[in-house]
Design a protein around this motif. Structure first.
Motif, PDB file in Angstrom:
ATOM      1  N   ARG A 106      15.089 -36.629  73.016  1.00 26.25           N
ATOM      2  CA  ARG A 106      15.721 -37.934  72.934  1.00 26.25           C
ATOM      3  C   ARG A 106      15.959 -38.406  71.507  1.00 26.25           C
ATOM      4  O   ARG A 106      16.722 -39.338  71.286  1.00 26.25           O
ATOM      5  N   ASN A 107      15.274 -37.831  70.537  1.00 28.11           N
ATOM      6  CA  ASN A 107      15.418 -38.271  69.158  1.00 28.11           C
ATOM      7  C   ASN A 107      15.556 -37.071  68.223  1.00 28.11           C
ATOM      8  O   ASN A 107      15.143 -35.962  68.544  1.00 28.11           O
ATOM      9  N   ARG A 108      16.105 -37.346  67.071  1.00 28.47           N
ATOM     10  CA  ARG A 108      16.306 -36.281  66.096  1.00 28.47           C
ATOM     11  C   ARG A 108      14.960 -35.841  65.519  1.00 28.47           C
ATOM     12  O   ARG A 108      14.096 -36.658  65.217  1.00 28.47           O
ATOM     13  N   ARG A 109      14.800 -34.557  65.372  1.00 31.33           N
ATOM     14  CA  ARG A 109      13.576 -34.022  64.770  1.00 31.33           C
ATOM     15  C   ARG A 109      13.880 -33.592  63.342  1.00 31.33           C
ATOM     16  O   ARG A 109      14.762 -32.781  63.089  1.00 31.33           O
ATOM     17  N   PHE A 110      13.115 -34.152  62.407  1.00 33.17           N
ATOM     18  CA  PHE A 110      13.296 -33.858  60.993  1.00 33.17           C
ATOM     19  C   PHE A 110      12.240 -32.865  60.524  1.00 33.17           C
ATOM     20  O   PHE A 110      11.114 -32.842  61.045  1.00 33.17           O
ATOM     21  N   ILE A 180      14.488 -43.702  65.256  1.00 33.04           N
ATOM     22  CA  ILE A 180      15.638 -42.833  65.008  1.00 33.04           C
ATOM     23  C   ILE A 180      15.260 -41.364  65.156  1.00 33.04           C
ATOM     24  O   ILE A 180      16.025 -40.564  65.684  1.00 33.04           O
ATOM     25  N   GLY A 181      14.067 -41.012  64.697  1.00 34.31           N
ATOM     26  CA  GLY A 181      13.633 -39.625  64.789  1.00 34.31           C
ATOM     27  C   GLY A 181      12.180 -39.485  64.379  1.00 34.31           C
ATOM     28  O   GLY A 181      11.491 -40.462  64.113  1.00 34.31           O
ATOM     29  N   TYR A 182      11.722 -38.247  64.335  1.00 30.26           N
ATOM     30  CA  TYR A 182      10.324 -37.990  63.994  1.00 30.26           C
ATOM     31  C   TYR A 182      10.215 -36.634  63.313  1.00 30.26           C
ATOM     32  O   TYR A 182      11.142 -35.817  63.308  1.00 30.26           O
ATOM     33  N   CYS A 183       9.054 -36.399  62.710  1.00 25.02           N
ATOM     34  CA  CYS A 183       8.772 -35.128  62.058  1.00 25.02           C
ATOM     35  C   CYS A 183       7.377 -34.675  62.463  1.00 25.02           C
ATOM     36  O   CYS A 183       6.420 -35.445  62.368  1.00 25.02           O
ATOM     37  N   ALA A 190       5.582 -37.692  60.718  1.00 22.73           N
ATOM     38  CA  ALA A 190       6.247 -38.915  60.268  1.00 22.73           C
ATOM     39  C   ALA A 190       7.127 -39.465  61.373  1.00 22.73           C
ATOM     40  O   ALA A 190       7.569 -38.730  62.269  1.00 22.73           O
ATOM     41  N   LEU A 191       7.390 -40.762  61.312  1.00 23.88           N
ATOM     42  CA  LEU A 191       8.303 -41.432  62.227  1.00 23.88           C
ATOM     43  C   LEU A 191       9.397 -42.096  61.393  1.00 23.88           C
ATOM     44  O   LEU A 191       9.118 -42.721  60.372  1.00 23.88           O
TER      45      LEU A 191
END
Length: 299
Positions: A106-110, A180-183, A190-191
């Motif tokens: 559902r969210n971008r993964r960094f 927006i995304g997470y790492c 990180a969020l």
């Protein structure tokens, strides 16, 4: 009105219907009568012509059949479409808080390297909380974001990180900060949130920035109301309902128009889905004095 002149009858314009009587037809054929009936298209001069031909009957029957077939196809298509949506909805996961795959879908993964580029090597710190420091950053399209990087000394571990990330994938409200995304890249977590230019409410109330004026009572009232709307969404509109457990001024962020949004969902907890409002008290978490009333009342 018809006119009679000896053996001449003028019925023009009377819009007659039906069949001309047999006696009149005989007189017309014998030449004893002249009959005018212009503008009477539905007037038949013989019995057979008033009955629909086999061709007409067949065309009407074909038309009726076509209408029935089209209506049946439409009904079947609607039923199939409805069944498709019902089956698809049943196949969707009922709970979005079980695994990391839900977050990724559902969210971008960094990656950690991408975060270093976004934040210019973590140059500017916006603030710091129990999870870790929050950095200013910009995505490739110029969108400004806030990157909350977990500190190695943080008392919030992987569980709280995944809880916050997974919770935010399924809740969306104008008074909740958007994820927006997470790492999750090795030891780095990180969020990435939307950027709130005016910082947190605690900062505003204490007036740390001398260039900022004091909040007016109207502004304060709007902030309180918008924060309450965000919490009401969590408590009543979500299924299952959530309790925040750490509502305080430092977790209420403000945008450029001083619109309030509730943030920091790492300690958020869901009520049981079976309708039971019991909350386990084995591990009470949250900032004392700032716990949600629904949670405190069950302790």
């Amino acid at each position: 009105m018809s006119k009679l002149f000896g053996s001449f009858r003028d019925l023009t314009g009377n819009k007659l219907t039906g069949t001309i009587p047999l006696g009149l037809l005989i007189r017309i054929q014998d030449g004893n009568l002249t009959l005018r009936y212009d503008h009477s298209p539905n007037l038949c001069s013989n019995n057979s012509s008033c009955q629909p031909t086999q061709e007409n009957r067949n065309s009407k029957t074909t038309g009726y059949i076509a209408v029935v077939v089209v209506a049946s196809v439409v009904v079947v298509a609607l039923v199939v479409l409805l069944l498709f949506f019902v089956i698809r909805r049943k196949e969707e996961p009922a709970n979005i808080h079980n695994q990391e795959g839900d977050v990724q879908s559902r969210n971008r993964r960094f990656t950690y390297t991408e975060l270093k580029v976004i934040t210019s090597n973590f140059r500017r710190v916006l603030g710091e909380g129990g999870f870790g420091p929050v950095y200013d950053g910009f995505l490739e399209d110029g969108t400004q974001v806030a990157v909350k990087l977990r500190s190695q000394s943080s008392n919030q571990g992987v569980k709280e990180f995944l809880t916050e990330a997974q919770n935010l994938t399924g809740i969306h409200h104008r008074n909740l900060v958007s994820l927006i995304g997470y790492c999750k890249d090795g030891e780095y977590m990180a969020l990435v949130y939307e950027y709130m230019s005016e910082g947190d409410l605690q900062h505003k109330l204490r007036g740390r920035d001398r260039n900022d004026g004091c909040l007016t009572w109207r502004q304060r009232l709007h902030i309180v109301l918008e924060s309450a709307q965000g919490l009401e969404y969590l408590h009543k509109a979500c299924s299952p309902p959530f309790i925040h457990r750490d509502v305080k001024t430092s977790n209420i962020l403000l945008d450029a128009n001083l619109k309030a949004k509730v943030a920091d969902f790492g300690l958020m907890k869901a009520f049981n889905q079976d309708g039971d409002t019991h909350v386990s008290t084995a591990r009470v978490v949250g900032t004392p004095g700032y716990l949600a009333p629904e949670y405190v009342s069950l302790l």
